[in-house]
Each structure stands twice: as structure tokens, then as C-alpha cells.
Write a protein that holds these residues in place. Structure first.
Motif, short mmCIF file in Angstrom:
data_model
loop_
_atom_site.label_atom_id
_atom_site.label_comp_id
_atom_site.label_asym_id
_atom_site.label_seq_id
_atom_site.Cartn_x
_atom_site.Cartn_y
_atom_site.Cartn_z
N ALA A 162 28.53 52.54 43.77
CA ALA A 162 29.85 53.07 43.45
C ALA A 162 30.95 52.14 43.92
N ALA A 163 30.71 51.44 45.03
CA ALA A 163 31.72 50.50 45.55
C ALA A 163 31.96 49.35 44.59
N GLN A 164 31.03 49.11 43.65
CA GLN A 164 31.19 48.03 42.67
C GLN A 164 32.01 48.48 41.47
N ARG A 184 45.14 30.29 47.52
CA ARG A 184 45.31 31.19 48.65
C ARG A 184 45.78 32.59 48.26
N GLY A 185 45.91 32.84 46.95
CA GLY A 185 46.50 34.10 46.50
C GLY A 185 45.69 35.33 46.90
N LEU A 186 44.41 35.39 46.51
CA LEU A 186 43.57 36.55 46.84
C LEU A 186 43.31 36.64 48.34
N LEU A 187 43.29 35.47 49.01
CA LEU A 187 43.12 35.51 50.45
C LEU A 187 44.29 36.22 51.10
N GLN A 221 44.82 47.06 52.51
CA GLN A 221 43.69 47.75 53.13
C GLN A 221 42.38 47.38 52.47
N ARG A 222 42.36 47.33 51.17
CA ARG A 222 41.18 46.89 50.42
C ARG A 222 41.62 46.47 49.03
N TRP A 223 40.80 45.68 48.37
CA TRP A 223 41.09 45.24 47.03
C TRP A 223 39.76 45.08 46.28
N GLY A 224 39.83 44.95 44.97
CA GLY A 224 38.61 44.80 44.20
C GLY A 224 38.89 44.63 42.72
N ILE A 227 40.41 45.10 35.60
CA ILE A 227 41.55 45.54 36.40
C ILE A 227 41.33 45.02 37.82
N ILE A 228 42.33 44.32 38.33
CA ILE A 228 42.32 43.90 39.72
C ILE A 228 43.27 44.82 40.46
N TRP A 229 42.78 45.38 41.56
CA TRP A 229 43.58 46.39 42.28
C TRP A 229 43.60 46.10 43.77
#
Length: 818
Positions: A521-523, A784-787, A794-797, A806-808
Motif C-alpha cells: 500500500a505504501a507504493q 538537489r530538488g527532491l532532496l 513529512q513524507r513524499w512519493g 502524481i508526485i506528492w
């Protein structure tokens, strides 16, 4: 033969006056011949008088006569059988009795009495012999008249109480045995008097005067006595003491009941109470079972106490009493302290039983000064006899059982001790089994607490309630499970599944599946892909363990044949997507209370192999309730519910009123009121929709210049939401995610902000590749953007949509109520 002749024959069988007499001299010569002898042997007196007895005896017995003459001369008489030749030449078998006739005149010295054997059942007895037979008989014999009053009894009857024979005359049984329930016995006598039927083997149990404190049993037989005219004169009855046989039957019956009633469950306290219940009141008036505290916890028994000066503390596990006034001072579940040297402590130390037939009323060895003793005041309760038996199983002492009797029972004896030891030994094995299973149950419950959700996570997509009922009452553990998993974009995943079997193996397999589902589910995978990966995982684990995929004979240790339904609900637009692997489809309760069942394709059970799983997507009205359940909720635990089962489920779900938790429990109680035959899990989720003021989105052209405009729009929206403190971080996140989407993807870009329990920023693009977090070197100009995003959020994915991704990223809200 007429009635008169029958009565005459009966008299002759017992009356010596009917025998044919004759006189013999010392040499065995007939000196006198009677008319009865003439009728019996068909010889006139003239032919017989002066003839030797040997001449009348048939040839086969003639040789015995000289010897018999010598015997009766030596012994003063003789009785036996002889064959005599009648005057008509026909031999006849006679019963012969020869006795001294010293008073006869002349040379005659011996009286011979002859009786034909064919007309009698045995030798006719004169009164002296008959009196010896009945008077010296070890069997109690008595005769009562038609009023049931004693007219004769033998000495043996006195052993049953009531005094010697002469003291009974003229009295009835109730007079001589006032403590005996004599009415049933006299009812048998009246029946015999009225019908003439002989009653044989009537068993009577009661208390006789000779043993007022002991229950005795007698076997009685009744015969009517008649005069020459056949009128009843009274009843002749015999009594035999069968108390030993009666008590043996009672012991066997008690052991049978113990085998049926002790150890019916694997609960220690209940087993101890069953031992107490089965032995009261038939064996004892008060029984207490005291076990070591470690035994009740399911732990290994503590070492037996030594014979030291310190008191020993046990725990009262069972107690039963015949009367309210003999109850002990310690209730079940409370501690009981025995002083050193007391009988229970001696039993614990030695492992041997203790018997006191006549207990000292003060019983100092029990520690009467201590109110915690098992019976602090023996005198007040009238307890006079005690048995203490250690509860031992497999060579280990688990506790003690104490049996008490009051004054109305006879004291315990050696036979009672053996019976008590047998009863306690049977119970001890059951207690030890229950102890071992208690230990396993505690381990299983600890496992269950770690495998099932302690509480469902808080989120804004649904109101949720769950109910779990295991079929395994021992462990409280099975293979059914449920879960609620928060997903990105304020969505939630609702999961219900089941593993074949029960107990720790099924629970362990369930725990592995639940962990795998949460990982998948985390994926952010769609339901059909989650089930596909789960199916591959179960099949691969089974192959590695050497288990052939077989959903019919499924192996719970590998989760082969497990079922699962996976549902994703999005509170932004009310869309719901679900897929099933060998599991019942959810039901939907609409806001108006009506119930529908989703037409969901049933995929194969996990690990069984089969075609790809199919998903169904539908829109749910706000306030709709999804009901996900395992097949144990249906009537027969059938995976494929029939129409009648679904109708029952429909009626149960249609009931309104109460909170969602109450409705969830009511549904389970209604459908499985007597407890489930299979594990039951029910997860009910009432849907919500996020308001328009909680979601903001913008379509952005694929132009790098639009990044600045996107930052401004996001900042303005945060101001409306009163989240200015998040503006700087949000601008950074929006800038990086939108820039990457425009740079690396084709097509339009969409920006969406969601204010729920967190601030969620989503950027949609039409690209099919997922970004990867890089750790650039200090000399790198980019990357360095996603870093940065990962550091400030708090979290991203990333999650994939039907035509893109979708990037959130999520930022926690300092006050989730905002």
C-alpha cells in the motif's frame, strides 16, 4: 392333581409326619411295619416283618447295608438315599432317615423314616433341623402377619438394628427402625400379600439404626405365606446387606461423572471448580481446591515448599459446599494462607495424602487463630472428618484439594482415600493441560495484540468501526484480519482478509500478509496490482517451503488459499476502487438505509494461481457505509454466499440507530448469536467528502515561466486557509515539483493543494517515469530538488494514474483542526 393334593404335597415336603415309619432292631431286621410303609412299598406286614433291610434293598445298594448298619449304630443315626425293591418288583428311590428309638419296647432300637424321592424336592426336615437352618442363617429372615407386624425373626436380622427377635414381636418396621424410610418396603409387602407374587432382589437404600451416620443398602426378597386353604397368613422376607456393592457402584458412578464433567474446557479455574462440583454432596459436604499462583498464570509450577517455619500462600481455585453454613472463609480467586506444619503443607511437601477420620473440633494443626485458614471454626460448622489430597500431575505438585464431611456422614476411610486420590489425579491432569494451554493462550494473545491493529488510525476520509470474533475460544486467535491504511492525497485503503485455519499458525501467516499489504500500500499501487503482488508473494513462499498450491487443502502456515478484498476510497471526489482475491464482495449501505451488494469479480484465492485480478470503480454518495466482512459472518462460513445468506446480511445492515461501533457489533451479534463457527471480521466505513474549501487546483501550461505564478497561487491559497507559516516551505515544494514536471514530462501539468490533517501538495504530469532521490556532490550544479523536498516535508512519493503520474508531498499541520 387337585388343589388339595398340591397343598398336601407341599406339606409333605416339609412335614415329617408324612414319612412312612418302620422299626428296626440292632441287626437291621424289620420288627414293625406301618400302613404308610405298606402303601409306599406294596408289601403286607406279614411278608416284611422279620426280614432284613438288606433283603428289601435293590441289588445296586444291597452291598451298602452292612456298612450303613455299623454307621448308624456308631453315630446314633444316618440319613441318605437308598434304592428299594417294591412288592410289585418296581424299584423306587427313597430318602431314608434312621434315628435312635430307645423308648421303643422289645428289641427295636431304630426308627426308619421313608419318603419317596420322586414326590419331594429334598429330605423332609423335622422342626429342629428347620429351626437350625433359619435361626443360624447369616441372612436376615423375618415373618410378618397381614398387618405387617413381626411374628418371628432370626438373630441375623438384629445386625440391621431394631434389637433381638423377641423385642420385635408385635411391632412394625417403622417402629423398630424409626430412621429408615420403611414405606417403600411395606409397599412391597402389601403388594405380595395382595397378589401372591414373589418379589426377589428389591434394593433399599437408607440409614438403619445400627449405622445411623452411614448410608446402607439391603437386598430384600418377599414371599407370601398361606394356610391349607390358600389364604394369606403373612409375608416371609429375607435381607442381605449389599452396602459394599452399593458403595462400589457409587464410586464407579462418581468416577464416570468425573470423567464426563471434569476437564470439559481448558480453563484452570473452571476445571478446579468442576472437581469441587462433582464431589459435593455425594462424596463430601465441603470441597476446596487450592492451587499455586504460578499454576493459575500458566507458568511452570513453583518448587514444592520445604517444611520450614514460613506459612505458604496458595490461591483458592474452586469451592463447593452442600449447605450454606459450611462455606469456607476464602472465596474463589482469593489467597489462602496455610500455617507451617498444617496438613495441606505436609501434602505439598511430601506429595502424599492426609486422612483424619475423627478430627479434633479445634483442629490446632490448621491454625484456627488465623482467619485465612480453609475452615477457621470446625466446631461451629460441624466438620468432623477431613481428607487432603495433593494435586499432582506428571510428577509435579500443583496444589491441594481438601474434602470435609459433617456429622450426618460417616468418617472418611481408606476406600474413600483411594477414591479421592483417583478423582484428584484425573483432575490434576486436566489442570496441568489447562495450565499448559493457558501459557500457549497467553503467548497467542500477545501475538494477536501485535498483529491486529491496536486502534485504527485517525483520518478524514471515513468514519470507521471494526469487530473481530474468533472461532477459537481457547486462543482467541484466528486467521481473519482487517486494516485501514492512510494513503497519499487524503485517500484510505480498507482491507479485510482471512487465512485458512485457526491458532498461532494462522495468526502468524495473517501477520505476514498484513505486513505485506501495508508495504504494498505504501507504493500507492491500485487494488488489482496490490493483490497481484500479494498473490506472487504467497505462491513464491509456498514453493520455497515445498507446499503445492491447493486452495482446497490450504496450508495456513504459508497462507495458500487466503482471501482478501482491497478497497481504495478518495474523499476528494468520492471515487472508490476495489478488487477481490477469493473473498466476498463488500456491501454498501446508502444514506437512506437501503443495502446493495457490489458486483465485484471474484479472483482466485492468494497463491492458487489464476487470471489477473480485476478492479471495479464506482462513485459513493457521501454518508454511504462500506461493509467489508469475512465469510464467517455468513450462515455457514461459506465463501460463496447464497441468496438467503445475503438476505440475512441485508436485513442486519438495514437496521438503523446507534453509533457506527454499536451497529457493527449488532450486525455480528445478529448473524452469529451463538458464537461463530468460523472467525468473523467486519469493517464498516462511512464515507466523507472533503469540502470545496479544502481543495484547490490549477491547470498549468508547460512553460517554465509559470512556476512563479504557481508559487503565488499557492501562497494566496495558504493565506485563505490561515496557513501563512507554511508559505515558505510550500513555495519551495511547488517550485521544485512544478519545475521538474515541466522539464522532464510532456503534456499539461496540474497543481493541487489539499488541506486535511496535513497540507498535501500534488503535481500531476503525463510522464510515465518516476523521479528518484539523488544525493548530488558539492560540485554538481543541479539534482538537489527532491532532496530539498524530502528534507522540508513529512513524507513524499509518487503514484501512477491512468495517463501519467502524481508526485506528492505532505507537511504536518500544527493544529489539524484548522
Amino acid at each position: 392333581m387337585g388343589a388339595h393334593e398340591e397343598r398336601d404335597l407341599a406339606r409333605r415336603q416339609f412335614d415329617v409326619a408324612d414319612a412312612a415309619p418302620l422299626l428296626l432292631d440292632a441287626a437291621g431286621v424289620v420288627t414293625s411295619w406301618s400302613s404308610q410303609a405298606q402303601r409306599l412299598l406294596a408289601y403286607p406286614a406279614a411278608e416284611v416283618v422279620g426280614t432284613r433291610l438288606a433283603d428289601l434293598v435293590a441289588a445296586e445298594d444291597a452291598w451298602r447295608v452292612p456298612e450303613l448298619v455299623e454307621r448308624w449304630r456308631r453315630d446314633g443315626g444316618w440319613a441318605g438315599l437308598l434304592s428299594v425293591r417294591r412288592g410289585d418288583g418296581r424299584p423306587v428311590r427313597l430318602m431314608v432317615r434312621i434315628c435312635s428309638a430307645e423308648e421303643a419296647r422289645g428289641p427295636s432300637r431304630w426308627l426308619a423314616l421313608l419318603s419317596e424321592l420322586a414326590e419331594a424336592t429334598g429330605w423332609d426336615m423335622h422342626r429342629t433341623v428347620l429351626e437350625q437352618m433359619v435361626a443360624r442363617s447369616p441372612i436376615g429372615i423375618a415373618v410378618v402377619d397381614t398387618d405387617l407386624r413381626y411374628v418371628w425373626s432370626n438373630a441375623a436380622l438384629a445386625r440391621f438394628g431394631g434389637g433381638p427377635p423377641q423385642s420385635r414381636l408385635g411391632l412394625r418396621m417403622a417402629d423398630v427402625q424409626p430412621g429408615l424410610d420403611s414405606e417403600p418396603v411395606e409397599a412391597q409387602m402389601r403388594h405380595v400379600l395382595a397378589t401372591g407374587e414373589t418379589v426377589i432382589g428389591y434394593e433399599h437404600v437408607g440409614h438403619v439404626r445400627s449405622a445411623p451416620h452411614r448410608e446402607t443398602a439391603q437386598m430384600l426378597s418377599f414371599t407370601r405365606l398361606e394356610d391349607e386353604r390358600g389364604h394369606p397368613m403373612g409375608v416371609y422376607y429375607t435381607v442381605v446387606d449389599i452396602t459394599a456393592h452399593h458403595r462400589a457402584r457409587q464410586r464407579l458412578a462418581l468416577l464416570d461423572r468425573a470423567g464426563e464433567q471434569i476437564g470439559r474446557t481448558l480453563d484452570i479455574v473452571r476445571t478446579a471448580q468442576e472437581l469441587a462440583d462433582v464431589t459435593v454432596p455425594g462424596f463430601a459436604d465441603l470441597v476446596v481446591v487450592d492451587l499455586m499462583e504460578s499454576v493459575l498464570r500458566g507458568a511452570e509450577p513453583e518448587p514444592e515448599p520445604s517444611a520450614g517455619p514460613a506459612p505458604v500462600r496458595l490461591r483458592r481455585a474452586g469451592r463447593q459446599s452442600a449447605d450454606a453454613d459450611v462455606t469456607g472463609t476464602v472465596d474463589v480467586g482469593e489467597d489462602v494462607v496455610y500455617p507451617p506444619g498444617s496438613p495441606p503443607i505436609r501434602c505439598l511437601v511430601t506429595g502424599r495424602s492426609w486422612l483424619e477420620e475423627r478430627l479434633d473440633p479445634l483442629a490446632p494443626e490448621w491454625g484456627t487463630d488465623s482467619p485465612e485458614g480453609p475452615v477457621a471454626t470446625f466446631r461451629e460448622r460441624g466438620l468432623h472428618s477431613v481428607l487432603v489430597v495433593p494435586v499432582r500431575a506428571r510428577g509435579v505438585t500443583l496444589g491441594v484439594t481438601t474434602f470435609f464431611r459433617r456429622r450426618h456422614q460417616e468418617p472418611f476411610d481408606a476406600d474413600d482415600l483411594h477414591l479421592a486420590e483417583d478423582l484428584v489425579s484425573r483432575a490434576a491432569v486436566c489442570v496441568d493441560n489447562a495450565r499448559r494451554y493457558t501459557r500457549e493462550r497467553n503467548a497467542a494473545l500477545a501475538l494477536q495484540r501485535n498483529l491486529l491493529p491496536h486502534r485504527l488510525p485517525e483520518q478524514c476520509a471515513v468514519d470507521v468501526a471494526a469487530c473481530y470474533r474468533p472461532a477459537d475460544e481457547l486462543t482467541g486467535l484466528g486467521g481473519d484480519w482487517y486494516d485501514l491504511i492512510p494513503l497519499s492525497g487524503a485517500r484510505v485503503a480498507l482491507v479485510v482478509g482471512e487465512v485458512p485455519g485457526h491458532g498461532i499458525d494462522a495468526a502468524a501467516a495473517m501477520g505476514r500478509l498484513r505486513t505485506a499489504v501495508r508495504t504494498l500500500a505504501a507504493q500507492d499501487l491500485p487494488p488489482e496490482e496490490v493483490l497481484g503482488h500479494l498473490d506472487d508473494l504467497v505462491a513464491r513462499s509456498a514453493r520455497e517451503a515445498g507446499v503445492e498450491p491447493d486452495p482446497v487443502g490450504a496450508d495456513s502456515t504459508q497462507a495458500v488459499g487466503s482471501g482478501c478484498v482491497y478497497v481504495i476510497y478518495d474523499p476528494v471526489d468520492g471515487q472508490c476502487t476495489m478488487a477481490s482475491a477469493g473473498h466476498p464482495a463488500p456491501a454498501v449501505v446508502l444514506p437512506d438505509g437501503s443495502v446493495t451488494f457490489i458486483d465485484l469479480p471474484q479472483g482466485a484465492p492468494l497463491g492458487a494461481g489464476g487470471p489477473p485480478f480485476e478492479a471495479v470503480e464506482l462513485a459513493l454518495v457521501e454518508g454511504s457505509t462500506l461493509a467489508l466482512h469475512t465469510d464467517g459472518l455468513l450462515a455457514h462460513g461459506s465463501q460463496w454466499a447464497g441468496d438467503s445468506d445475503r438476505e440475512r446480511l441485508r436485513r442486519a445492515l438495514e437496521r438503523q440507530g446507534g453509533s457506527l461501533d454499536q451497529r457493527c457489533r449488532t450486525v455480528v451479534d445478529t448473524l452469529v448469536p451463538e458464537g461463530p463457527h468460523d472467525d468473523v471480521a467486519l469493517l464498516m466505513a462511512r464515507t466523507r467528502l472533503l469540502g470545496a474549501d479544502q481543495v484547490a487546483d490549477w491547470d498549468l501550461p508547460g512553460d517554465p515561466a509559470v512556476v512563479a505564478e504557481a508559487r503565488k497561487e499557492a501562497t494566496r491559497q495558504l493565506t485563505e486557509w490561515n496557513l501563512q507559516e507554511l508559505a515558505f516551505t510550500t513555495e519551495l515544494v511547488v517550485s521544485e515539483l512544478v519545475t521538474n514536471a515541466i522539464r522532464y514530462a510532456d503534456g499539461p501539468v496540474r497543481l493541487r493543494l489539499i488541506k486535511e490533517r496535513a497540507l498535501i501538495c500534488e503535481v500531476y504530469d503525463g510522464g510515465a517515469t518516476a523521479p528518484h532521490l539523488r544525493h548530488p556532490r558539492t560540485t554538481d550544479e543541479g539534482g538537489r530538488g527532491l532532496l530539498l523536498v524530502s528534507q522540508v516535508t513529512q513524507r513524499w512519493g509518487t503514484r501512477f494514474a491512468s495517463e501519467g503520474k502524481i508526485i506528492w508531498a505532505e507537511q504536518p499541520l500544527t493544529d489539524p483542526s484548522i
